[in-house]
Every structure is written in C-alpha cells, then in structure tokens.
Scaffold this active site. Sequence first.
Site, PDB file in Angstrom:
ATOM      1  N   ARG A   1      -4.020   5.091  -6.450  1.00 15.46           N
ATOM      2  CA  ARG A   1      -3.617   3.849  -5.539  1.00 15.46           C
ATOM      3  C   ARG A   1      -2.691   3.003  -6.690  1.00 15.46           C
ATOM      4  O   ARG A   1      -3.191   2.552  -7.780  1.00 15.46           O
ATOM      5  CB  ARG A   1      -4.645   3.054  -4.826  1.00 15.46           C
ATOM      6  CG  ARG A   1      -4.054   1.820  -4.044  1.00 15.46           C
ATOM      7  CD  ARG A   1      -4.939   1.078  -3.290  1.00 15.46           C
ATOM      8  NE  ARG A   1      -4.534  -0.141  -3.035  1.00 15.46           N
ATOM      9  CZ  ARG A   1      -4.940  -1.033  -2.518  1.00 15.46           C
ATOM     10  NH1 ARG A   1      -6.374  -0.929  -1.925  1.00 15.46           N
ATOM     11  NH2 ARG A   1      -4.606  -2.342  -2.112  1.00 15.46           N
TER      12      ARG A   1
ATOM     13  N   THR B   1     -13.032  -1.872 -14.969  1.00 18.57           N
ATOM     14  CA  THR B   1     -14.135  -1.887 -16.107  1.00 18.57           C
ATOM     15  C   THR B   1     -14.807  -0.381 -15.789  1.00 18.57           C
ATOM     16  O   THR B   1     -14.977   0.019 -14.833  1.00 18.57           O
ATOM     17  CB  THR B   1     -14.789  -2.896 -16.362  1.00 18.57           C
ATOM     18  OG1 THR B   1     -15.744  -3.081 -15.106  1.00 18.57           O
ATOM     19  CG2 THR B   1     -14.247  -4.301 -16.598  1.00 18.57           C
TER      20      THR B   1
ATOM     21  N   ASP C   1     -19.267  -5.972  -2.112  1.00 17.05           N
ATOM     22  CA  ASP C   1     -18.777  -4.782  -1.725  1.00 17.05           C
ATOM     23  C   ASP C   1     -19.484  -3.811  -2.371  1.00 17.05           C
ATOM     24  O   ASP C   1     -19.864  -3.749  -3.565  1.00 17.05           O
ATOM     25  CB  ASP C   1     -17.269  -4.750  -2.423  1.00 17.05           C
ATOM     26  CG  ASP C   1     -16.612  -3.442  -2.131  1.00 17.05           C
ATOM     27  OD1 ASP C   1     -17.412  -2.173  -2.308  1.00 17.05           O
ATOM     28  OD2 ASP C   1     -15.433  -3.236  -1.895  1.00 17.05           O
TER      29      ASP C   1
ATOM     30  N   SER D   1     -13.779  -5.888   1.736  1.00 20.42           N
ATOM     31  CA  SER D   1     -13.340  -4.378   1.833  1.00 20.42           C
ATOM     32  C   SER D   1     -12.056  -3.914   1.245  1.00 20.42           C
ATOM     33  O   SER D   1     -11.054  -4.745   1.482  1.00 20.42           O
ATOM     34  CB  SER D   1     -13.215  -4.054   3.498  1.00 20.42           C
ATOM     35  OG  SER D   1     -12.538  -3.215   3.903  1.00 20.42           O
ATOM     36  N   ASN D   2     -12.110  -2.671   1.115  1.00 19.07           N
ATOM     37  CA  ASN D   2     -10.777  -2.148   0.601  1.00 19.07           C
ATOM     38  C   ASN D   2     -10.544  -0.918   1.562  1.00 19.07           C
ATOM     39  O   ASN D   2     -11.362  -0.604   2.463  1.00 19.07           O
ATOM     40  CB  ASN D   2     -10.746  -1.466  -0.617  1.00 19.07           C
ATOM     41  CG  ASN D   2      -9.760  -2.472  -1.699  1.00 19.07           C
ATOM     42  OD1 ASN D   2      -8.799  -2.401  -1.383  1.00 19.07           O
ATOM     43  ND2 ASN D   2     -10.193  -2.726  -2.762  1.00 19.07           N
TER      44      ASN D   2
ATOM     45  N   HIS E   1       0.804  -1.304  -0.112  1.00 16.40           N
ATOM     46  CA  HIS E   1       0.092  -0.068   0.062  1.00 16.40           C
ATOM     47  C   HIS E   1       0.762   1.252  -0.061  1.00 16.40           C
ATOM     48  O   HIS E   1       1.856   1.285   0.693  1.00 16.40           O
ATOM     49  CB  HIS E   1      -0.933   0.024   1.402  1.00 16.40           C
ATOM     50  CG  HIS E   1      -2.099  -0.884   1.263  1.00 16.40           C
ATOM     51  ND1 HIS E   1      -3.350  -0.492   1.762  1.00 16.40           N
ATOM     52  CD2 HIS E   1      -2.229  -2.215   0.537  1.00 16.40           C
ATOM     53  CE1 HIS E   1      -4.018  -1.626   1.778  1.00 16.40           C
ATOM     54  NE2 HIS E   1      -3.440  -2.482   0.766  1.00 16.40           N
TER      55      HIS E   1
ATOM     56  N   HIS F   1     -11.329  -3.058   6.304  1.00 14.10           N
ATOM     57  CA  HIS F   1     -10.107  -2.416   6.595  1.00 14.10           C
ATOM     58  C   HIS F   1      -9.953  -1.491   7.586  1.00 14.10           C
ATOM     59  O   HIS F   1      -8.780  -1.109   8.124  1.00 14.10           O
ATOM     60  CB  HIS F   1      -9.376  -1.777   5.308  1.00 14.10           C
ATOM     61  CG  HIS F   1      -8.748  -2.749   4.177  1.00 14.10           C
ATOM     62  ND1 HIS F   1      -7.352  -2.683   4.136  1.00 14.10           N
ATOM     63  CD2 HIS F   1      -9.322  -3.546   3.441  1.00 14.10           C
ATOM     64  CE1 HIS F   1      -6.986  -3.346   3.189  1.00 14.10           C
ATOM     65  NE2 HIS F   1      -8.182  -3.997   2.614  1.00 14.10           N
TER      66      HIS F   1
ATOM     67  N   LYS G   1      -9.000 -13.071   8.796  1.00 16.42           N
ATOM     68  CA  LYS G   1      -8.618 -13.345   7.594  1.00 16.42           C
ATOM     69  C   LYS G   1      -7.076 -12.894   7.362  1.00 16.42           C
ATOM     70  O   LYS G   1      -6.540 -11.728   7.682  1.00 16.42           O
ATOM     71  CB  LYS G   1      -9.302 -12.477   6.603  1.00 16.42           C
ATOM     72  CG  LYS G   1      -8.649 -12.122   5.098  1.00 16.42           C
ATOM     73  CD  LYS G   1      -9.846 -11.616   4.447  1.00 16.42           C
ATOM     74  CE  LYS G   1      -9.266 -10.842   3.041  1.00 16.42           C
ATOM     75  NZ  LYS G   1     -10.181 -10.526   2.107  1.00 16.42           N
TER      76      LYS G   1
ATOM     77  N   TYR H   1      -8.869  -8.331   9.923  1.00 14.76           N
ATOM     78  CA  TYR H   1      -8.028  -8.437   8.516  1.00 14.76           C
ATOM     79  C   TYR H   1      -6.701  -8.343   8.788  1.00 14.76           C
ATOM     80  O   TYR H   1      -6.096  -7.234   8.906  1.00 14.76           O
ATOM     81  CB  TYR H   1      -8.658  -7.475   7.743  1.00 14.76           C
ATOM     82  CG  TYR H   1      -8.408  -7.494   6.094  1.00 14.76           C
ATOM     83  CD1 TYR H   1      -7.329  -8.418   5.906  1.00 14.76           C
ATOM     84  CD2 TYR H   1      -9.316  -6.735   5.416  1.00 14.76           C
ATOM     85  CE1 TYR H   1      -7.269  -8.599   4.430  1.00 14.76           C
ATOM     86  CE2 TYR H   1      -9.038  -6.805   3.985  1.00 14.76           C
ATOM     87  CZ  TYR H   1      -8.154  -7.694   3.396  1.00 14.76           C
ATOM     88  OH  TYR H   1      -8.050  -7.860   2.113  1.00 14.76           O
TER      89      TYR H   1
ATOM     90  N   PRO I   1      -5.015 -15.175  -1.128  1.00 15.32           N
ATOM     91  CA  PRO I   1      -3.589 -14.572  -1.974  1.00 15.32           C
ATOM     92  C   PRO I   1      -4.138 -13.792  -3.123  1.00 15.32           C
ATOM     93  O   PRO I   1      -3.089 -13.711  -4.014  1.00 15.32           O
ATOM     94  CB  PRO I   1      -3.016 -15.994  -2.317  1.00 15.32           C
ATOM     95  CG  PRO I   1      -4.331 -17.141  -2.306  1.00 15.32           C
ATOM     96  CD  PRO I   1      -5.354 -16.303  -1.748  1.00 15.32           C
ATOM     97  N   ASN I   2      -5.299 -13.353  -3.200  1.00 14.10           N
ATOM     98  CA  ASN I   2      -5.664 -12.599  -4.486  1.00 14.10           C
ATOM     99  C   ASN I   2      -5.138 -13.349  -5.908  1.00 14.10           C
ATOM    100  O   ASN I   2      -4.496 -12.560  -6.575  1.00 14.10           O
ATOM    101  CB  ASN I   2      -5.117 -11.081  -4.360  1.00 14.10           C
ATOM    102  CG  ASN I   2      -5.936 -10.303  -3.477  1.00 14.10           C
ATOM    103  OD1 ASN I   2      -5.549  -9.954  -2.176  1.00 14.10           O
ATOM    104  ND2 ASN I   2      -7.239 -10.232  -3.722  1.00 14.10           N
TER     105      ASN I   2
ATOM    106  N   ASN J   1     -13.655 -12.030  -4.379  1.00  8.42           N
ATOM    107  CA  ASN J   1     -14.175 -10.736  -4.654  1.00  8.42           C
ATOM    108  C   ASN J   1     -13.521 -10.215  -5.880  1.00  8.42           C
ATOM    109  O   ASN J   1     -13.200  -9.036  -6.034  1.00  8.42           O
ATOM    110  CB  ASN J   1     -13.810  -9.695  -3.404  1.00  8.42           C
ATOM    111  CG  ASN J   1     -12.180  -9.569  -3.279  1.00  8.42           C
ATOM    112  OD1 ASN J   1     -11.885 -10.669  -2.484  1.00  8.42           O
ATOM    113  ND2 ASN J   1     -11.565  -8.852  -4.061  1.00  8.42           N
TER     114      ASN J   1
HETATM  115  O1  LIG Z   1     -10.115  -9.036  -0.334  1.00 11.64           O
HETATM  116  C1  LIG Z   1      -9.556  -8.825  -1.012  1.00 11.64           C
HETATM  117  O2  LIG Z   1      -9.136  -9.004  -2.037  1.00 11.64           O
HETATM  118  C2  LIG Z   1      -9.074  -7.189  -0.640  1.00 11.64           C
HETATM  119  O3  LIG Z   1      -9.190  -6.776   0.176  1.00 11.64           O
HETATM  120  C3  LIG Z   1      -8.177  -6.572  -1.790  1.00 11.64           C
HETATM  121  C4  LIG Z   1      -7.317  -5.306  -1.371  1.00 11.64           C
HETATM  122  O4  LIG Z   1      -6.836  -4.734  -2.385  1.00 11.64           O
HETATM  123  C5  LIG Z   1      -6.337  -6.125  -0.309  1.00 11.64           C
HETATM  124  O5  LIG Z   1      -5.608  -7.034  -0.674  1.00 11.64           O
HETATM  125  C6  LIG Z   1      -5.374  -4.708   0.039  1.00 11.64           C
HETATM  126  O6  LIG Z   1      -5.982  -3.499   0.229  1.00 11.64           O
HETATM  127  O7  LIG Z   1      -4.186  -4.875  -0.188  1.00 11.64           O
HETATM  128 MG   LIG Z   2     -10.380 -10.857  -1.318  1.00 12.14          MG
END
Ligand SMILES: O=C([O-])C(=O)C[C@H](O)[C@@H](O)C(=O)[O-]
Ligand SMILES: [Mg+2]
Length: 430
Positions: free
Chosen positions: A409, A109, A300, A328-329, A30, A356, A198, A154, A229-230, A276
């Site tokens: 960001r 998008t 979200d 959440s972000n 971040h 977050h 999480k 988180y 791990p996205n 997500n």
């Molecule tokens: O659950 C998720 O994938 C997130 O919250 C995405 C976010 O961008 C999170 O990975 C972050 O803020 O680093």
């Molecule tokens: Mg996620």
Amino acid sequence: MSQPIPRIVRATVTPILISDPPLLNVLGVHQPYTPRTIVELETDTGATGVGETYGDTEYLEVARNLAKAVIGKPLTALNGLHDLAYDSAGLTPGTVNEFDPAGLRGARTNEKIVRSVVSAFEVASLDTLGKALGLPVHALLGGKVRDRVDYSGYLFYRWAEHPVEDAPRDDWGAALDPEGVVRQARRFTDTYGFRSFKLKGGVFPPEQEIAAIKALAEAFPDHPLRLDPNGGWSVESSVRVAEELDGKLEYLEDPTTGIDGMAEVRARTGALLATNMCVTTFGEIPEAFAKDAVQVVLSDHHYWGGLHATRELAALCRTHGVALSMHSNTHLGISLAAMTHVASVIPDLEYACDSHRPWQTEDVITEPHRFTGGAVEVSDAPGLGVELDRDALATLHERWIELDGFRDRDDVAAMRQADPTWVQPPLPRW
Ligand SMILES: O=C([O-])C(=O)C[C@H](O)[C@@H](O)C(=O)[O-]
Ligand SMILES: [Mg+2]
C-alpha cells in the site's frame, strides 16, 4: 483426565488484494487494491482457524517465516509467538521507516510489523481453540460484557472513481465538500444506523474541514463527531481548529504529530485528544501519559500484537485514567470478528470503535457481518464465528498474483496517478 494440548501441523499464509475505493487522506489516496494476509492454522486433532492482518511485503515475509516456525508448537503457545516471529524472520527491533507510507500509524518499525503478524497467528490460534472447545473467542478472553459493539461511521473525502483504468468502482460518488460529506454520512446512517461519525481530515486546509464538521453537527445534532487529520496540522493550526470546534467534537484525533506537539495542544486548549499515531507501541506509553498528550488511545489489535495484548493495553489505560477505543485500517470480516470479540470483553469502552469495513465490497468469509443500529453483534458461535469462503480467498489471491504493482500500500504513489507532481507531503501540511 488431562489431554495433550493440540499441536499445529499446518500453517498457511495467503496474500490477497481487496478492492478499495479512492479514499483521500493527508498522504494521498487509497490504491484501487489493498493487500491483506490471511492465516490458516490446523492442529493434529484436525481443528482449524483463521486470522487476518496487513499484507504488505514486509509483513508477508515475517508471516511466511512464522508459518514455518509454528509447526509442531502447541496451539496455546501464544506467549512465545512474539519472540518466535523475531527469530524466524531474523529481525531485531528497529525503525524501518520514519514515516509509514501505507498506514498513517507513526513510524514503520520491526516491532509493529512483528506484532501485526503475531496478531493474525494469535487470532487464528484462538479461533482454532474456540472451535475445538465449542466456545466463542470472547469466552477465551474472559467473557463478553456486552452483546453488541458500537462502531462509528468512518467518513472520507473521496473521489467518485480511481484515476486508473479498470479500477473497481462503487456508487458512492464524490465527497469533496461539506455537502458531499453530509450526503455520505446520511447514506451511512440510513444503511448501517451509525450513531457517531469520524471524518478523515488532513485533505483540505483546516477551514474547509471545520466547515464540514459544522455541517455534520447541524445535520446530525445527536451524533458525536470526530476529526482526524493524521498529524496534518501544526500546533498553531491544531489550537485554532480545537478552539473553532469547541463543543462540537467528542474528541480530536492526531491533530498534530508527536507526543510533545499533542501535549501542547492539550495544554493550550483542554481538548480531548485521541491517537493511533503517537502511541502505537507499549514503549511510547510512559512519556505520552506523563505529558498528558493523549486522553484516548485508539488500539488496533493488529499492531498492538493481538487480543491479549489489547487487553493488556486496556489495563494500562485504565490504570492511568486514559480511555481506550479502536482504530481501523482497510480490513475484512476476519479482522472485524476479532475486533468485535476483543471489544466485547473490555468493560470500560466508552467510545464507538472505528471500522473501515463498510467501504469494502468483498470479503473472505461466507457471511459478512451486518452493521445494524451502528453496531455489530458479538457472536456466541465457536471460535470467531466466521467461516472462510475458499472461492473468494482463491479469487483475491489470484488477483494478488496478477496485479503485482499493488502488493504494497502506498497512498503517495496512488495519488501520483492523478497528479504526477505529487510527493509525500511534509507534516505538518497546514
Ligand atoms: O485513524 C487513522 O488514522 C487511520 O485509519 C489511518 C488510515 O490509514 C486511514 O487514514 C486511511 O486508510 O486512509
Ligand atoms: Mg487516526
């Protein structure tokens, strides 16, 4: 006797930058500051309300256009906001970027940008309407079915400090191994009472993240755990992790990218998969549900298009036997209020939501929410139940004016500050 519906006479869009710690993810880290947009509405009857959403330049442009377009519209014209946003910004549906460097939520998008902006105007409208009627937002959504909304702690791998001068600091210290993660979880639970965790993964090779989950499971045997791990793992790695962590996770979140990959992991392991990333718009639902690619959709309200849209999503999920929870972000208290109101009206919410917010040290509301017992109380005050802190808003807006390098960001670029050779990692990484 019927009364005329109030009309919007003022719509203000204020971009801000909020401090953010050096939280790591599959893309990088971040930035020290994250952009958000605050929307304020006022009607011809003098009622006011607020909303919050993403603040990157593309979102801000759409928000500024929509702010002009809503002037004179009835406060309750929520169903027209989506088309009004497209028209006023001169956009057509389409992909802007296959991979979003900002938010790890699949492709960027126009539809997601528009919906994210609409969400802030919808929330601000509901806040305004609620305050005018003396009713909480949850009442405008059909009424709460719970008084408190559970959130999960988180956890992030993180550095102690950002690698740039003059960046904001906090006292959490680094968390780069299982001990650090457990220490962070302990502080989270001591401070906020979180009853599930999480861990944001995709930062280290899967073995290290498996070790962190095992350490958490040992330290917190009664806390449900999740790992996200996205999309950082191949199908093979995902299958291996799912097997290694069998029985230790309440669900595995986006282990791999794409509906087909997720469906294969599910078919081979039977693991419960949340997303997500591969289901982030209504158009992705038919294929994903038909292929059993996801069993928990992490809504979200920003990118699904608001609180009503979240309820529509909940109905679709319910119909297909898929669970709904919340993603959440980085966000502040206006968004947390909106998340809590909508979560309070969805009857079958079986998993704690993500937020977050505990990582943020600043806010634009006068009384930030408190997490107690891992939950946030659902407000019965009119509207969202929050009051804008104008001084804080002005300060964070000043920062947005001054620090123009942080207006979008970009976790990849932020990582380059520490490692000049860093490029956007191809997914899967492992
Ligand atoms: O659950 C998720 O994938 C997130 O919250 C995405 C976010 O961008 C999170 O990975 C972050 O803020 O680093
Ligand atoms: Mg996620």
